[in-house]
Design a protein around this motif. Structure first.
Motif, short mmCIF file in Angstrom:
data_model
loop_
_atom_site.label_atom_id
_atom_site.label_comp_id
_atom_site.label_asym_id
_atom_site.label_seq_id
_atom_site.Cartn_x
_atom_site.Cartn_y
_atom_site.Cartn_z
N MET A 1 0.76 -1.30 -0.10
CA MET A 1 0.04 -0.03 0.00
C MET A 1 0.86 1.41 -0.10
SD MET A 1 -3.25 0.76 2.66
CE MET A 1 -2.23 1.21 4.06
N ASN A 2 0.61 2.15 -0.91
CA ASN A 2 1.42 3.23 -1.09
C ASN A 2 0.46 4.41 -1.06
OD1 ASN A 2 3.46 4.96 -1.39
ND2 ASN A 2 3.75 4.59 -3.72
N PRO A 3 -0.10 5.17 -0.05
CA PRO A 3 -0.76 6.18 -0.24
C PRO A 3 -0.16 7.49 -0.55
CG PRO A 3 -0.29 5.75 2.08
CD PRO A 3 0.45 4.89 1.32
N HIS A 4 -1.00 8.37 -1.18
CA HIS A 4 -0.99 9.55 -1.82
C HIS A 4 -1.66 10.80 -1.24
CE1 HIS A 4 1.54 7.51 -5.05
NE2 HIS A 4 0.50 6.72 -4.83
N VAL A 61 -15.09 16.95 -1.96
CA VAL A 61 -14.26 16.87 -3.43
C VAL A 61 -12.91 16.59 -2.92
CG1 VAL A 61 -13.62 18.12 -5.64
CG2 VAL A 61 -15.81 18.97 -4.44
N VAL A 62 -12.56 15.48 -3.63
CA VAL A 62 -11.19 14.89 -3.36
C VAL A 62 -10.45 15.62 -4.33
CG1 VAL A 62 -9.50 13.15 -3.09
CG2 VAL A 62 -11.88 13.13 -1.90
N CYS A 63 -9.35 16.22 -4.27
CA CYS A 63 -8.42 16.77 -5.51
C CYS A 63 -7.03 17.16 -5.04
CB CYS A 63 -9.41 17.94 -5.94
SG CYS A 63 -9.54 19.26 -4.72
N ASP A 64 -6.21 17.74 -6.03
CA ASP A 64 -5.05 18.15 -5.51
C ASP A 64 -5.11 19.43 -4.74
OD1 ASP A 64 -4.73 20.45 -7.58
OD2 ASP A 64 -4.92 18.68 -8.74
N ALA A 65 -4.22 19.94 -4.10
CA ALA A 65 -4.06 21.25 -3.50
C ALA A 65 -4.54 22.52 -3.95
CB ALA A 65 -2.73 21.33 -2.73
N ASP A 66 -3.83 22.57 -5.46
CA ASP A 66 -3.97 23.71 -6.18
C ASP A 66 -5.58 23.64 -6.56
OD1 ASP A 66 -1.23 24.62 -6.30
OD2 ASP A 66 -1.06 23.67 -8.05
N THR A 67 -6.21 22.82 -6.91
CA THR A 67 -7.73 22.64 -7.37
C THR A 67 -8.45 22.91 -6.05
OG1 THR A 67 -7.20 20.97 -8.98
CG2 THR A 67 -9.36 21.19 -8.39
N SER A 68 -8.18 22.47 -4.69
CA SER A 68 -8.81 22.82 -3.68
C SER A 68 -8.77 24.18 -3.26
CB SER A 68 -8.37 21.88 -2.61
OG SER A 68 -7.29 22.52 -1.91
N ARG A 96 -5.63 5.23 -4.87
CA ARG A 96 -5.58 5.41 -6.38
C ARG A 96 -5.50 6.90 -6.88
NH1 ARG A 96 -10.38 1.97 -8.76
NH2 ARG A 96 -11.62 3.48 -7.66
N PRO A 97 -4.35 7.29 -6.66
CA PRO A 97 -4.00 8.95 -7.20
C PRO A 97 -4.48 9.15 -8.50
CG PRO A 97 -1.97 7.64 -7.20
CD PRO A 97 -2.89 6.80 -6.56
N GLU A 98 -4.74 8.33 -9.39
CA GLU A 98 -4.98 8.72 -10.67
C GLU A 98 -6.47 9.23 -10.79
OE1 GLU A 98 -5.71 4.38 -10.20
OE2 GLU A 98 -4.04 5.53 -9.71
N LYS A 99 -7.18 8.83 -9.95
CA LYS A 99 -8.66 9.03 -9.79
C LYS A 99 -8.68 10.52 -9.33
CE LYS A 99 -11.81 6.33 -9.35
NZ LYS A 99 -12.75 5.98 -10.44
N PHE A 100 -7.93 11.21 -8.92
CA PHE A 100 -7.92 12.60 -8.22
C PHE A 100 -6.95 13.54 -8.90
CE2 PHE A 100 -8.91 9.28 -5.13
CZ PHE A 100 -10.13 9.57 -5.03
#
Length: 100
Positions: A1-4, A61-68, A96-100
């Motif tokens: 498991m490799n969390p992002h 909404v789960v997203c990257d920091a810039d989008t948030s 699954r970081p590719e989802k966000f």
């Protein structure tokens, strides 16, 4: 498991805004969102969803920091003065970081 690391933007607001906010969230770069009904009490009194005009929703909404930051800034500037709305950001780990 490799969390992002990602951000979770949570918006609790009036249900009447749902359609508008969904369009704006998508246009500002989010890949998806989750909407649930919400009830509670705050500065605007009890919001118990007894009738549509008093209904609240919670948008996550789960997203990257810039989008948030973009989303939170936009929503605060355009809606928080005229609508019951709270916004908060949390750190989350996704598998699954590719989802966000």
């Amino acid at each position: 498991m490799n969390p992002h690391q990602r951000k979770l933007l949570t918006v609790v607001t009036e249900a009447a805004l749902e359609g508008t906010l969904v369009r704006e969230i998508e246009s500002l770069g989010a890949h998806g969102y989750t909407i649930t009904d919400a009830r509670g009490k705050g500065d605007h009194g009890v919001r118990n969803a007894g009738w549509e005009a008093s209904a609240n929703i919670r948008i996550e909404v789960v997203c990257d920091a810039d989008t948030s930051r973009t989303l939170a800034t936009h929503l605060r500037e355009h809606y928080s003065k005229n609508y019951a709305m709270i916004l908060y950001l949390s750190e989350v780990e996704v598998l699954r970081p590719e989802k966000f």
